[in-house]
Enzyme design. Structure first.
Site, mmCIF file in Angstrom:
data_model
loop_
_atom_site.group_PDB
_atom_site.id
_atom_site.type_symbol
_atom_site.label_atom_id
_atom_site.label_comp_id
_atom_site.label_asym_id
_atom_site.label_seq_id
_atom_site.Cartn_x
_atom_site.Cartn_y
_atom_site.Cartn_z
ATOM 1 C CG HIS A 49 39.562 40.007 45.785
ATOM 2 N ND1 HIS A 49 40.884 39.612 45.724
ATOM 3 C CD2 HIS A 49 39.091 39.920 44.513
ATOM 4 C CE1 HIS A 49 41.191 39.302 44.471
ATOM 5 N NE2 HIS A 49 40.115 39.488 43.721
ATOM 6 C CG HIS B 18 38.038 36.157 35.842
ATOM 7 N ND1 HIS B 18 37.536 35.968 37.118
ATOM 8 C CD2 HIS B 18 38.578 37.397 35.850
ATOM 9 C CE1 HIS B 18 37.772 37.030 37.865
ATOM 10 N NE2 HIS B 18 38.394 37.926 37.119
ATOM 11 C CD GLU C 222 41.952 37.102 37.228
ATOM 12 O OE1 GLU C 222 42.732 38.069 37.160
ATOM 13 O OE2 GLU C 222 41.215 36.894 38.220
ATOM 14 C CD GLU D 282 40.276 40.904 35.978
ATOM 15 O OE1 GLU D 282 39.566 41.423 36.853
ATOM 16 O OE2 GLU D 282 40.699 39.748 36.084
#
Length: 953
Positions: free
Chosen positions: A310, A165, A211, A237
């Site tokens: 993140h 993604h 995603e 991922e």
């Protein structure tokens, strides 16, 4: 032969220095490489292999991570266009076909048509995709463009899907989540469009968008005609920020076999079991491809460090070309094997209606050995071996015991023997050491469990930055206590059977664990207990050797007859003493110049009892001074016949297999979980996990630890003291291991009031919030928010629109109630400078419909208990959504009925673009004035949420 003459030293004998040195060397020899492999990524080659370009991939990663690219950002559109440009560049630069090698056909799809409505529990989503698909036609594929036909479907064998993604979260650059996956996909396009690498089966490379916001991109991919073609997939991922790419999920053994082509495999089926058991709550696109669509595939991802995941530290500075190469080389090897497979093993009946007819495979067990060898076998093979060994091993030990009894060599559990034709009872002391194991195992384990609770109470997050300090504390105290308890037991009651009794106890414990593991293998298809099987097998062999070792002993009757011709003095002395070690002492001999300062060969225990070699009580005065040099210390005299080197074989059977299999699990589990406390997970869980793994790793030394010298245990005691103090008082976070706090700013568009908030663990989140300039003088309110705390204050107003407008104009909506349909209404919703809004209802609604939406039976769009929230995503900016809703009858018996026929709720729009400084000043403030040991991530899909209330009467 003179037994008093010292024999030549045996470097492998079961004596203190050989045991100490060999045990330490073996543990270090197996543990150190595990640590190196876990933390050091294999180097990328200096020159790129044919069809690949590592430098080009790294440059692409730098471009990709130049800004935040969430779906709801302008940067996301720029990356979408850049990807199309790069794909066309790669295809244009592909080598031409030759007379021997054909260049494959390639089709690029910019999917700006697919959309889908789906629901999960009481949350529904309408999503418009902007995925990019590259189809590289295989030599064996249908040569027609079947996807252009209204009812077209692929023919022949299914193809292969590789997915990554290209969106990121709004607070992270997404270098590993999922930038490395994206540039890997670009290199796969480059590699397989090279004529000599043309695939036999077609390859679909999917660059999916969305995603991060509920796996939306993968779900909307299912609406593209090409989605019916692949039968297998590889999902790339990232849930960390570097290191090695880990295989942590596979649908079956057949597809996992393709991963064996990887030069540097890394991973364990235990990760897959974590998802099955619900221990890992986050998900990847794997669940869409495998669970919803019926494909069979693999999930490969970066898993640590979670503190950078993140956040703005998920960038190229904190990853490396080596990490990029590890994922790229793994993807090339795995994909090449999948597209070369011409068998029928990935074709067969669909598992459910409307899913891909990819057949079914066999549940798999897999793990790597030192990052170089991939072990793979079927789960039912493990189950069969487990059941077999559960039955065979106890029978073998039982039969061996029976044979030992038959040949009169079963010394185990025997306290004494009566010689034939005699009324005299002679001691054997074969029962010494039989009850030591519960203390040897229980005391160190209980203390480490206590330490786990101690850390949880006083410094629960120290493992976040200092996981190896925690490990050192647990390991050091466990080793010291195991040694200390065993030495005390050996001092008080020396026994040559310490090994065999400890191994027997260990065998019983491992047998119970293997029974539990076998049940889980059968009932829930969990193969992560494979290490228990191998540890159980090693323990069985080591235990069996201990029983076979008894055949070297003299027959008990012969030994008893050897003890009988003693003097009357010895006999009367023996009868006075009986069989107890606590009877009166021998009369001290007169001291001479050669007499030991301790007086004879007796020792005093802590209870002031005399520690005497039991066998010397049955010897004459002359024999008492003729101690067999083959007997260690004050152990039983018959132990002179036991082999002195078999301990090494037992140790090598019991310990290395545990270190090889449990060691990587310990490192992988610690690396992936030690920083999850910031997400609200229990800190106690990781500490208890470390305790359990410490016990598993160190328990193989219990049969031998009583022979170790004091040097290493005392060093371990010093290590324990230092690490205990550190773990209790050290600050748990640092610049390189930051605490993650989660930001959101909510604006009431009806009143103009805004609330900024940080969510995290106490007391740190409160300390950060009250230290911000805008919060000075305010009453910062903190309250529970799930497993964490949310602290809120009036924040600096955001500037999320390109031009200044009153906040009430940030979003608009109209509500109209149906005249002819009761409990039906229509909402028209539009937001400024956004393409994401949602409708939140105060009570669940029965049904809804978004104008222009597609539906798919594989993705239900309603929920039996009603829908509480509808999320709306558009591929265009400033879109207007039309949503028809139906709510429950207030007169029905439904749990969701209301006392009136009205419907209330809120319309919310989201803003997530944080690429321009000053757009969200409250977030700028947190990053500027927050301490260096915090990182900021998003709390929800939007960094800013603006909301208005509605009521449909």
């Amino acid at each position: 032969m003179d037994q008093t003459k010292p024999p030549r030293r045996n470097p492998l004998a079961f004596t203190p220095w050989p045991v100490t040195l060999i045990t330490a060397v073996v543990y270090l020899a197996f543990v150190i490489p595990l640590l190196v492999i876990h933390h050091v990524v294999p180097s990328a080659p200096t020159s790129s292999p044919d069809g690949l370009n590592i430098t080009e991939a790294w440059n692409d990663l730098q471009v990709l991570t130049a800004g935040y690219r969430p779906y709801n950002s302008r940067q996301n559109d720029k990356i979408h266009d850049w990807l199309l440009h790069r794909i066309n560049e790669i295809l244009g630069a592909a080598p031409p076909a030759t007379t021997d090698e054909k260049k494959p056909d390639v089709f690029v799809f910019d999917d700006t048509r697919s959309n889908l409505t789906f629901a999960r529990d009481n949350l529904a989503v309408y999503f418009e995709g902007t995925n990019i698909l590259v189809y590289i036609r295989g030599e064996d594929d249908d040569q027609e463009q079947w996807w252009e036909l209204p009812e077209g479907s692929p023919k022949g064998k299914g193809g292969v899907l590789v997915n990554a993604h290209y969106d990121s979260v709004s607070t992270g650059y997404g270098a590993t989540d999922d930038g490395v996956g994206v540039v890997t996909c670009l290199q796969l396009v480059k590699y397989f469009t090279t004529p000599k690498n043309a695939p036999r089966k077609g390859l679909v490379v999917l660059f999916n968008n969305g995603e991060e916001d509920f796996l939306n991109g993968a779900r909307v991919y299912s609406q593209h005609p090409l989605s019916r073609f692949p039968h297998t997939f590889l999902n790339l991922e990232g849930a960390g920020a570097g290191g090695r790419a880990v295989l942590f999920r596979s649908s079956d053994a057949e597809v996992a076999a393709s991963y064996m082509r990887s030069k540097h495999p890394f991973g364990s089926v235990l990760g897959s079991d974590g998802f099955k058991a619900g221990l890992i709550r986050s998900q990847t696109d794997y669940v869409v491809f495998e669970g919803d669509m019926g494909l069979r595939g693999l999930d490969v991802a970066f898993l640590e460090p979670r503190a950078r995941y993140h956040t703005d530290q998920d960038d190229t500075r904190h990853t490396s070309k080596d990490s990029l190469w590890h994922m790229l080389s793994t993807a090339v090897a795995t994909t090449e094997d999948l597209v070369s497979d011409t068998s029928d093993r990935f074709d067969g009946p669909a598992r459910n209606d409307h899913k891909i007819a990819s057949g079914t495979g066999h549940q798999a067990v897999w793990f790597d050995l030192y990052g170089s060898t991939f072990v793979l076998f079927r789960l039912h093979t493990l189950f069969a071996l487990s059941v077999t060994l559960l039955v065979v091993a106890p029978i073998v030990l039982l039969l061996t015991s029976i044979i030992l009894t038959k040949v009169d060599k079963m010394y185990l559990f025997r306290t004494s023997i009566r010689p034939e034709g005699s009324l005299e009872v002679l001691p054997l002391y074969g029962d010494r050491g039989v009850i030591r194991y519960p203390f040897l195992l229980g005391i160190p384990t209980a203390v480490t469990i206590g330490l786990a609770y101690l850390l949880t109470k006083f410094n629960p997050y120290i493992v976040h930055s200092s996981q190896y300090a925690v490990w050192s504390m647990m390991v050091s105290v466990w080793i010291f206590l195991a040694w200390f308890v065993s030495r005390v037991a050996d001092f008080a009651r020396p026994s040559a059977f310490h090994r065999v009794y400890t191994l027997t106890w260990t065998f019983v414990v491992m047998w119970v664990l293997q029974v539990i593991a076998t049940v889980y293998q059968d009932r829930w298809a969990l193969g992560g207990s494979y290490f228990i099987f191998f540890a159980y097998a090693g323990t069985f062999l080591a235990t069996w050797i201990s029983y076979l070792e008894l055949f070297a002993l003299p027959r008990k009757s012969e030994y008893a007859n050897h003890l009988r011709p003693v003097s009357r003095h010895a006999s009367s002395h023996s009868s006075r003493r009986g069989l107890s070690e606590e009877d009166e002492e021998d009369e001290d001999e007169a001291p001479t110049e050669s007499t030991s300062l301790l007086g004879s060969r007796q020792r005093t225990t802590f209870a002031n009892y005399v520690r005497v070699n039991a066998d010397t009580a049955d010897l004459s005065d002359s024999e008492e001074h003729t101690q067999d040099v083959n007997v260690y210390g004050l152990e039983q005299r018959w132990s002179a016949s036991l082999p002195k080197w078999l301990w090494l074989l037992q140790f090598l059977l019991a310990a290395p297999i545990v270190l090889i299999l449990v060691g990587p699990i310990a490192l992988l589990l610690t690396g992936s979980l030690h920083q999850t406390g910031q997400d609200g997970s229990s800190s106690l869980f990781i500490y208890i996990a470390i305790v359990a793994l410490t016990t598993l790793l160190l328990s193989p030394m219990l049969p031998f630890v009583h022979r170790c010298t004091y040097h290493i245990p005392l060093f371990m005691l010093a290590v324990f003291a230092g690490t205990l103090i550190y773990n209790l008082v050290a600050f748990p976070f640092s610049d390189s291991n930051r605490l993650k706090l989660f930001f959101i700013q909510e604006v009431d568009l009806d009143t103009g009031l805004n609330t900024a908030s940080l969510t995290g663990v106490q007391p740190f989140v409160h300390d950060v919030a009250v230290g911000l300039p805008s919060a000075a003088g305010q009453n910062v309110t903190c309250g529970p928010f799930g497993d964490r705390f949310k602290c809120s204050w009036t924040g600096i107003p955001p500037h999320v629109l390109t031009e200044d407008k009153p906040v009430e104009e940030w979003l608009s909506f109209e509500v109209s109630r149906s005249i002819d349909k009761p409990r039906h209404a229509q909402l028209q919703i539009s937001g400024q400078n956004t393409r994401a809004c949602k409708v939140v209802f105060d009570s669940p609604i029965k049904n809804f419909h978004v104008a222009g939406s597609a539906y798919d039976p594989r993705f239900p769009h309603t929920y039996a208990k009603g829908i509480k929230e509808i999320r709306l995503w558009s591929r265009v900016w400033d879109n207007t959504w039309t949503v028809d809703v139906e709510w429950f009858n207030p007169d029905s018996s439904s749990d969701h009925s209301k006392t009136s026929g009205s419907l209330t709720g809120q319309v919310v729009c989201l803003w997530s673009d944080y690429n321009q400084p000053g757009t969200i000043p409250a977030l700028d403030e947190v990053r500027q004035y927050g301490p260096a040991w915090i990182g900021v991530s998003k709390l929800a899909d939007g960094l800013v949420e603006g909301r208005k209330s509605f009521e449909i009467a």
